[in-house]
Design a protein around this motif. Structure first.
Motif, PDB file in Angstrom:
ATOM      1  N   VAL A 126      35.902  27.251  34.078  1.00  0.00           N
ATOM      2  CA  VAL A 126      37.170  26.792  33.505  1.00  0.00           C
ATOM      3  C   VAL A 126      37.024  26.630  31.996  1.00  0.00           C
ATOM      4  N   ARG A 127      35.885  26.114  31.535  1.00  0.00           N
ATOM      5  CA  ARG A 127      35.651  25.974  30.095  1.00  0.00           C
ATOM      6  C   ARG A 127      35.647  27.327  29.389  1.00  0.00           C
ATOM      7  N   LEU A 128      35.037  28.319  30.037  1.00  0.00           N
ATOM      8  CA  LEU A 128      34.928  29.646  29.423  1.00  0.00           C
ATOM      9  C   LEU A 128      36.221  30.438  29.494  1.00  0.00           C
ATOM     10  N   LEU A 129      36.955  30.334  30.611  1.00  0.00           N
ATOM     11  CA  LEU A 129      38.055  31.274  30.885  1.00  0.00           C
ATOM     12  C   LEU A 129      39.414  30.614  31.033  1.00  0.00           C
ATOM     13  N   GLY A 130      39.478  29.301  31.040  1.00  0.00           N
ATOM     14  CA  GLY A 130      40.743  28.635  31.293  1.00  0.00           C
ATOM     15  C   GLY A 130      40.854  28.229  32.750  1.00  0.00           C
ATOM     16  N   LYS A 131      41.771  27.304  33.020  1.00  0.00           N
ATOM     17  CA  LYS A 131      41.831  26.713  34.353  1.00  0.00           C
ATOM     18  C   LYS A 131      42.193  27.728  35.440  1.00  0.00           C
ATOM     19  N   ALA A 132      43.291  28.500  35.245  1.00  0.00           N
ATOM     20  CA  ALA A 132      43.746  29.407  36.307  1.00  0.00           C
ATOM     21  C   ALA A 132      42.712  30.492  36.582  1.00  0.00           C
ATOM     22  N   HIS A 133      42.252  31.146  35.511  1.00  0.00           N
ATOM     23  CA  HIS A 133      41.317  32.262  35.683  1.00  0.00           C
ATOM     24  C   HIS A 133      39.967  31.763  36.182  1.00  0.00           C
ATOM     25  N   GLY A 134      39.468  30.678  35.587  1.00  0.00           N
ATOM     26  CA  GLY A 134      38.160  30.167  35.978  1.00  0.00           C
ATOM     27  C   GLY A 134      38.122  29.703  37.415  1.00  0.00           C
ATOM     28  N   THR A 135      39.179  29.001  37.855  1.00  0.00           N
ATOM     29  CA  THR A 135      39.229  28.511  39.241  1.00  0.00           C
ATOM     30  C   THR A 135      39.281  29.661  40.239  1.00  0.00           C
ATOM     31  N   ALA A 136      40.127  30.664  39.934  1.00  0.00           N
ATOM     32  CA  ALA A 136      40.244  31.815  40.840  1.00  0.00           C
ATOM     33  C   ALA A 136      38.935  32.587  40.919  1.00  0.00           C
ATOM     34  N   LEU A 137      38.266  32.755  39.782  1.00  0.00           N
ATOM     35  CA  LEU A 137      37.021  33.520  39.760  1.00  0.00           C
ATOM     36  C   LEU A 137      35.921  32.790  40.522  1.00  0.00           C
ATOM     37  N   TYR A 138      35.880  31.480  40.415  1.00  0.00           N
ATOM     38  CA  TYR A 138      34.866  30.711  41.135  1.00  0.00           C
ATOM     39  C   TYR A 138      35.050  30.866  42.639  1.00  0.00           C
ATOM     40  N   ALA A 139      36.293  30.851  43.101  1.00  0.00           N
ATOM     41  CA  ALA A 139      36.552  31.020  44.532  1.00  0.00           C
ATOM     42  C   ALA A 139      36.124  32.416  44.997  1.00  0.00           C
ATOM     43  N   MET A 140      36.503  33.434  44.240  1.00  0.00           N
ATOM     44  CA  MET A 140      36.167  34.791  44.659  1.00  0.00           C
ATOM     45  C   MET A 140      34.664  35.038  44.635  1.00  0.00           C
ATOM     46  N   ALA A 141      33.963  34.457  43.682  1.00  0.00           N
ATOM     47  CA  ALA A 141      32.507  34.633  43.617  1.00  0.00           C
ATOM     48  C   ALA A 141      31.824  34.051  44.849  1.00  0.00           C
ATOM     49  N   ARG A 142      32.476  33.092  45.511  1.00  0.00           N
ATOM     50  CA  ARG A 142      31.929  32.522  46.749  1.00  0.00           C
ATOM     51  C   ARG A 142      32.499  33.215  47.983  1.00  0.00           C
ATOM     52  N   GLY A 143      33.202  34.334  47.766  1.00  0.00           N
ATOM     53  CA  GLY A 143      33.724  35.118  48.885  1.00  0.00           C
ATOM     54  C   GLY A 143      35.046  34.630  49.410  1.00  0.00           C
ATOM     55  N   ILE A 144      35.720  33.737  48.668  1.00  0.00           N
ATOM     56  CA  ILE A 144      36.988  33.161  49.133  1.00  0.00           C
ATOM     57  C   ILE A 144      38.148  33.895  48.465  1.00  0.00           C
ATOM     58  N   ASP A 145      39.005  34.469  49.270  1.00  0.00           N
ATOM     59  CA  ASP A 145      40.189  35.182  48.771  1.00  0.00           C
ATOM     60  C   ASP A 145      41.311  34.963  49.778  1.00  0.00           C
ATOM     61  N   GLU A 146      42.278  34.150  49.406  1.00  0.00           N
ATOM     62  CA  GLU A 146      43.350  33.776  50.332  1.00  0.00           C
ATOM     63  C   GLU A 146      44.597  34.638  50.181  1.00  0.00           C
ATOM     64  N   ARG A 147      44.538  35.685  49.356  1.00  0.00           N
ATOM     65  CA  ARG A 147      45.735  36.509  49.146  1.00  0.00           C
ATOM     66  C   ARG A 147      46.147  37.202  50.447  1.00  0.00           C
ATOM     67  N   PRO A 148      47.419  37.081  50.835  1.00  0.00           N
ATOM     68  CA  PRO A 148      47.872  37.742  52.066  1.00  0.00           C
ATOM     69  C   PRO A 148      48.200  39.210  51.811  1.00  0.00           C
ATOM     70  N   VAL A 149      48.224  39.988  52.854  1.00  0.00           N
ATOM     71  CA  VAL A 149      48.746  41.359  52.792  1.00  0.00           C
ATOM     72  C   VAL A 149      50.266  41.261  52.742  1.00  0.00           C
TER      73      VAL A 149
END
Length: 481
Positions: free
Chosen positions: A217-240
């Protein structure tokens, strides 16, 4: 996210080039490059035979010719590609009503929404293999399939499966699989973000996860940093998401030489407006905002727009609005690209006489140069006449032709007043080549022949069926159009 690998991602292999190889028997097993053919053309797709030479999508065509001079360089035929894509998308919709097309050759599918029994990796693999067999039977083409519990992982799996393979990522193995991959594997990590992470010593997905959410979040901002942290742990809640509505319809052309003649600019804008309306009508839509795009000689780009009183699909209305917009743009220094688009789409039209530039002006379309389907090149080539109106006949390599005596074929090349045509069709043996004068009255452009199924031989590269632990396959993070 799914607890089972029920999200499927399909990516057809070298789609445009593969369709051309299936339609043109003499090109099977040979390097094929599809894209713009002029000095400013760009590669859309290169066949797998061309890729060992270093040719790839988004590369300038001139550079591709230097790397692979013996390849067949062809203009795109998007009408045919859409026909084949419709067949493929129909097979996906037979699996589930939740199909999210990303392009003509790529889509996500939520298998659970279609009632598919996907309780294990073996179940998912069986569905994927059946789909790949059905696609080859229906089109003769190959596709790579990835299956996982989320969209991000399913796409990563299909990239690892290329070409002509299948990869399943069982839930629970995501973090171990992602950890060694480069940071750009994750959605949303482009060159700028990757550079920001690299300056902090973060190069891999595992290092992103290890950095922690606060640091990202410090490096990329709240929205981008939070989303990237989730995806790096294999978490992706986007629906089809099925049936994404297009927000606009547009066409554009890049010209071989900069346009400086004002009359030529006006003519091109009128031609683009007519092509835009053709696409608008083909989609069954109308629109109320007309947009003109101009890219100057120095690559600076500007847009101008005008909102009408109501949605329309009248070519005269769009043409006149585009003409008004271009009049307010200084093009004397030179224009390399022009485009016309319509946004504010609707499913109906609203008759509004006052939307016309001049009340009472005929709404009949003006005579204009007929556009070659999806050709990104500027007009050029032999001219014919039709009732005193100049009609440009463009014998561009790859386009379809018909001769009164020799039948159907495709253009191999043209120049110096001559055009060379190879006479063959999908499913036939490689055909003979004949050369004609460009104005031969017995030779005329034709529509593409449909592509029957099963036309491609088995690939030279054996299909891959892998689990997520297999080391084989292309490097993660790469993709093929």
């Amino acid at each position: 996210m799914r607890g089972t690998p029920a999200i499927l991602h399909l990516d057809m292999d070298a789609f445009y080039a593969a369709v051309e190889q299936a339609a043109k028997p003499s090109l099977r097993g040979k390097p094929v490059v599809v894209g713009g053919l002029g000095p400013r053309g760009v590669v859309a797709t290169a066949s797998y035979e061309a890729r060992p030479f270093g040719v790839h999508s988004a590369m300038p065509t001139a550079q591709a010719r230097r790397l692979c001079p013996n390849a067949a360089y062809l203009i795109p035929r998007f009408g045919l590609y859409r026909q084949v894509s419709d067949v493929v998308m129909g097979l996906l919709r037979a699996l589930s009503p939740l199909v999210e097309p990303l392009s003509l050759d790529e889509a996500f599918v939520d298998l659970r929404a279609g009632g598919q029994a996907v309780e294990s990796a073996d179940d998912a693999r069986a569905v994927g293999e059946r789909l790949r067999r059905d696609i080859r039977a229906a089109t003769g083409l190959s596709g790579s399939v990835g299956l996982a519990g989320s969209k991000m992982l399913a796409k990563i799996a299909s990239e690892r499966a290329k070409p002509d393979g299948l990869v399943v990522i069982p839930p629970g193995t995501e973090r171990a699989l992602l950890a060694p991959m480069p940071s750009r594997t994750l959605p949303g990590v482009g060159p700028a973000t990757a550079q920001t992470l690299r300056r902090s010593g973060i190069d891999t997905v595992g290092e992103i996860a290890g950095a922690g959410e606060a640091e990202l979040v410090r490096l990329l901002g709240k929205a981008h940093g939070t989303a990237l942290y989730a995806m790096a742990r294999g978490i992706d809640e986007r629906p089809v998401v099925a049936d994404r509505d297009a927000k606009s319809v547009s066409v554009e052309d890049t010209f071989d030489t900069d346009l400086t003649d004002r009359a030529r600019v006006r003519s091109e804008i009128g031609r683009l407006a007519d092509r835009c309306v053709e696409r608008l009508r083909a989609s069954g839509r109308s629109g109320r905002t007309v947009v003109v795009k101009v890219r100057n000689y120095d690559f600076s780009t500007l847009t101008r727009s005008e909102t009408l009183r109501g949605p329309t699909d009248d070519p005269a209305v769009v043409r006149e609005a585009a003409a008004r917009l271009i009049e307010g743009v200084d093009t004397t220094a030179g224009v390399r690209l022009l485009g016309v688009g319509v946004s504010g789409l609707a499913d109906f039209t609203q008759e509004d006489l006052f939307a016309q530039a001049v009340t009472g002006r005929s709404a009949e379309p003006s005579r204009s140069v007929p556009a070659v389907p999806a050709g990104p090149e500027s007009p050029g080539g032999p001219e014919d006449t039709d009732g005193g109106t100049a009609v440009v006949r463009r014998w561009l390599p790859g386009l379809d032709a018909r001769h009164a005596r020799y039948g159907v074929g495709w253009v191999q090349g043209s120049g110096l007043g001559r055009v060379t045509v190879r006479f063959e069709r999908p499913g036939s043996p490689p055909g003979r080549v004949r050369t004609f004068a460009v104005d031969d009255p017995e030779l005329e452009p034709s529509d593409p022949l449909p592509l029957p199924g099963g036309q491609l031989p088995e690939p030279a590269i054996r299909p891959k069926v892998m689990s997520s632990s297999d080391p084989a396959g292309p490097a993660p993070g790469t993709s093929s159009p």
